[in-house]
Enzyme design. Structure first.
Site, PDB file in Angstrom:
ATOM      1  N   HIS A   1       0.833  -1.212   0.000  1.00 22.32           N
ATOM      2  CA  HIS A   1       0.000   0.000   0.000  1.00 22.32           C
ATOM      3  C   HIS A   1       0.867   1.261   0.000  1.00 22.32           C
ATOM      4  O   HIS A   1       0.892   1.963  -0.995  1.00 22.32           O
ATOM      5  CB  HIS A   1      -1.015   0.022   1.144  1.00 22.32           C
ATOM      6  CG  HIS A   1      -1.891  -1.179   1.204  1.00 22.32           C
ATOM      7  ND1 HIS A   1      -2.656  -1.608   0.133  1.00 22.32           N
ATOM      8  CD2 HIS A   1      -2.111  -2.085   2.198  1.00 22.32           C
ATOM      9  CE1 HIS A   1      -3.314  -2.705   0.458  1.00 22.32           C
ATOM     10  NE2 HIS A   1      -3.002  -3.027   1.696  1.00 22.32           N
TER      11      HIS A   1
ATOM     12  N   ASP B   1      -5.007  -8.493  -3.213  1.00 19.14           N
ATOM     13  CA  ASP B   1      -5.275  -8.249  -1.794  1.00 19.14           C
ATOM     14  C   ASP B   1      -6.500  -9.003  -1.289  1.00 19.14           C
ATOM     15  O   ASP B   1      -6.453 -10.212  -1.092  1.00 19.14           O
ATOM     16  CB  ASP B   1      -5.388  -6.743  -1.563  1.00 19.14           C
ATOM     17  CG  ASP B   1      -5.291  -6.351  -0.089  1.00 19.14           C
ATOM     18  OD1 ASP B   1      -5.331  -7.237   0.781  1.00 19.14           O
ATOM     19  OD2 ASP B   1      -5.176  -5.155   0.200  1.00 19.14           O
TER      20      ASP B   1
END
Length: 450
Positions: A267, A318
Site C-alpha cells: 500500500h 489483496d
C-alpha cells in the site's frame, strides 16, 4: 522440453514477429525470432511476460459481495475489518484450502502466473495451535500445487491487536504469534517439500501488529527471502503510529529497519514527499492493490511521485473482491487521473501508459516475490501469458498500443493461455482443473453460509 510459437511477442527490447520460445523444465531455454513453427509447438497469437500477483489474502475471496451493506454510522476500513474477523472465526482447514484453490485458479485465468500469499491465518478458532503449526500453510501449498500457480509464501508475524501493543482480540487470535511461536512456524513451513520455483519469505504484518523489539529477531528468520509489510494504508494508522512511536510508519521503518530491494511496502498509500523519495532509493517495491484500496476507501497512492523518484511497483489483488489483472492496472492509473485531473500519469516521459503499467508491474511484481521472471528471456522462469489480438477490444492494435488496449479497453476473457514456471494450466481461457475446483469451492461456501 516444449515450445511456444507466437505470431508476436513482447521481448525486453521490444516487439518481435514469429517468436519461438523453448521451455526447458521451469525455465525459458531459448528465444528465437523470425522462426517457423514446428509440429508440436503450442501456437499462440500474442505472447507477453505474465505478471506476479504480489499481495493476496486468499481466504477473503469468499467474502466478496458480503461486505457491501452499509450499517448505521460511518463505514470504513475499520468496520470492514470487524466483519472480516467474524468471518475468519468460522473457517476450517478444508474450506481454507478450497477457497485458496478457487482464488489461485481465478488469478491464472486472469493472466497471473504467480502469487504472493500474505498468510496470517495460522491457528484454530480462539488461537489454539494445530498439531502441525504449519497446518494452514500446508493448505495453501496444496491449493498452489493443484492449480500449478507459482507461490511465494509469506507467513505473517502478528503479535498485537493494535498500535501500542494492544492485546489480540476475537478473530486476531487466529493470527497471533510471539517471536518463539513464529520461529517454530517458520521452521515447520520450510520443512515442507515445495516445487523448485516456490519461495518462502516472511511478513511482519504492520507496525501496529508488532513491537519494535520484535522486529530484528523476526527479520533474522527471513534469510535471503523477500520481506513484505503493510505500511501507511490508512490515515488513522499513520496517526496511531506517530502517537506511539513518534514517527510516521515509513519514516520509522527507514530509520530502524534494514529496508532494501528485498522488501515490498504494501500500500504505502499515505507517504510524504521525503518518505516517497527515501523509500524508492532503497530499491523496495511498492505493492499496490488498487481495486482493494478503492473498495476499502484507503486513498490513492502517489504514482507520479514514486516513479519520479525511480521507484519500482507491482500490483496485487489483496482482498480478492475482484480478480482482474487489466482492471487492477486500470484502477491504478484512473486513481491518479481522478486525483490530479490529468491523464497518462503512471509513466515517466512519453510513451504508452498501458504498456508502461503492464511491463513495470511485471518486473516489479517478480522482484517483490523473489521470482526470476517478469520478462521473456532465456534463463528466466517461464511465466508467460498469451492473449488474442482478434478480440473486439484489441482488433487493429499493434505493438505497445495492444497492451494499452488490454489494460484500458479489455474485459475478462482476453487471456487464452498461461504458463507458470512452464506449467501450462490455462488452455483457451480455462484452467484445466476448473470444474473440480469450482465444485469444491461451492460446497465450502454453502457450508459457511449455512
Amino acid at each position: 522440453m516444449s515450445a511456444i510459437h507466437a505470431a508476436r511477442a513482447r521481448l525486453p527490447d521490444g516487439w518481435a514477429d514469429d517468436v519461438r520460445v523453448q521451455i526447458d523444465g521451469l525455465r525459458i531455454g531459448s528465444v528465437v525470432t523470425g522462426a517457423a513453427a514446428e509440429p508440436n509447438d503450442t501456437r499462440v497469437d500474442v505472447l507477453l511476460p505474465a505478471l506476479s500477483n504480489l499481495h493476496s489474502h486468499s481466504f477473503q475471496r469468499a467474502m466478496a459481495g458480503r461486505t457491501e451493506m452499509r450499517r448505521d454510522g460511518h463505514d470504513s476500513f475499520w468496520t470492514w475489518r470487524e466483519v472480516m474477523y467474524d468471518f475468519v472465526g468460522r473457517l476450517i482447514p478444508d474450506q481454507i484450502e478450497a477457497i485458496a484453490a478457487l482464488t489461485f485458479m481465478e488469478m491464472q485465468e486472469a493472466g497471473y502466473a504467480a502469487v504472493g500469499e500474505f498468510h496470517y491465518l495460522h491457528h484454530a478458532p480462539g488461537g489454539a495451535a494445530y498439531d502441525n503449526p504449519a497446518e494452514l500453510s500446508h493448505r495453501i501449498f496444496a491449493a498452489a500445487e493443484e492449480t500449478g500457480i507459482g507461490l511465494t509464501h509469506l507467513p505473517v508475524f502478528y503479535h498485537y491487536g493494535g498500535a501500542g501493543q494492544q492485546p489480540l482480540q476475537g478473530g486476531q487470535l487466529r493470527f497471533g504469534c510471539d517471536p518463539d511461536r513464529f520461529a517454530a512456524l517458520i521452521d515447520a513451513v520450510r520443512a515442507a517439500p515445495l516445487p523448485e520455483d516456490n519461495v518462502i519469505g516472511l511478513a511482519p504484518h504492520s507496525l501496529r501488529a508488532i513491537a519494535p523489539d520484535d522486529l530484528a529477531r523476526v527479520l533474522s528468520l527471513a534469510g535471503d527471502g523477500p520481506v513484505h509489510i503493510h505500511v501507511a494504508e490508512q490515515t488513522r494508522e499513520v496517526e496511531e503510529i506517530v502517537a506511539w512511536l513518534g514517527a510516521r510508519p515509513v519514516e520509522w521503518l527507514l530509520q530502524n529497519a534494514p529496508v532494501s530491494d528485498r522488501w515490498c511496502a504494501i500500500h504505502a498509500t499515505h507517504m510524504t514527499k521525503a518518505e516517497t523519495q527515501a523509500l524508492a532509493a532503497t530499491g523496495a517495491v511498492a505493492g499496490l492493490c488498487p481495486i482493494t484500496e478503492a473498495n476499502l476507501g484507503d486513498g490513492a497512492f502517489d504514482g507520479p511521485g514514486w516513479l519520479a523518484a525511480g521507484g519500482r511497483f507491482g500490483v496485487g489483488s489483496d482482498s480478492n473482491v475482484r480478480i482482474a489483472l487489466g482492471e487492477e492496472l486500470r484502477m491504478l492509473e484512473y486513481s491518479q487521473r481522478l486525483r490530479d485531473r490529468s491523464r497518462n500519469l503512471m509513466l515517466t516521459g512519453a510513451g504508452h501508459a498501458g504498456a508502461a503499467l503492464y511491463l513495470g508491474a511485471a518486473r516489479g511484481g517478480a522482484r517483490a516475490l523473489g521470482r526470476d521472471a517478469g520478462v521473456i528471456e532465456a534463463g528466466r522462469l517461464a511465466d508467460l501469458v498469451a492473449i488474442d489480438s482478434a478480440a473486439p477490444a484489441l482488433v487493429g492494435l499493434r505493438g505497445d498500443a495492444l497492451v494499452d488496449g488490454l489494460v484500458f479497453a479489455g474485459g475478462d476473457g482476453l487471456v487464452r493461455d498461461v504458463w507458470s514456471a512452464g506449467r501450462h494450466r490455462v488452455h483457451e481461457g480455462r484452467h484445466v482443473a476448473r470444474a473440480a475446483i469450482v465444485a469444491r469451492y461451492a460446497r465450502a461456501v454453502a457450508d459457511l453460509s449455512a
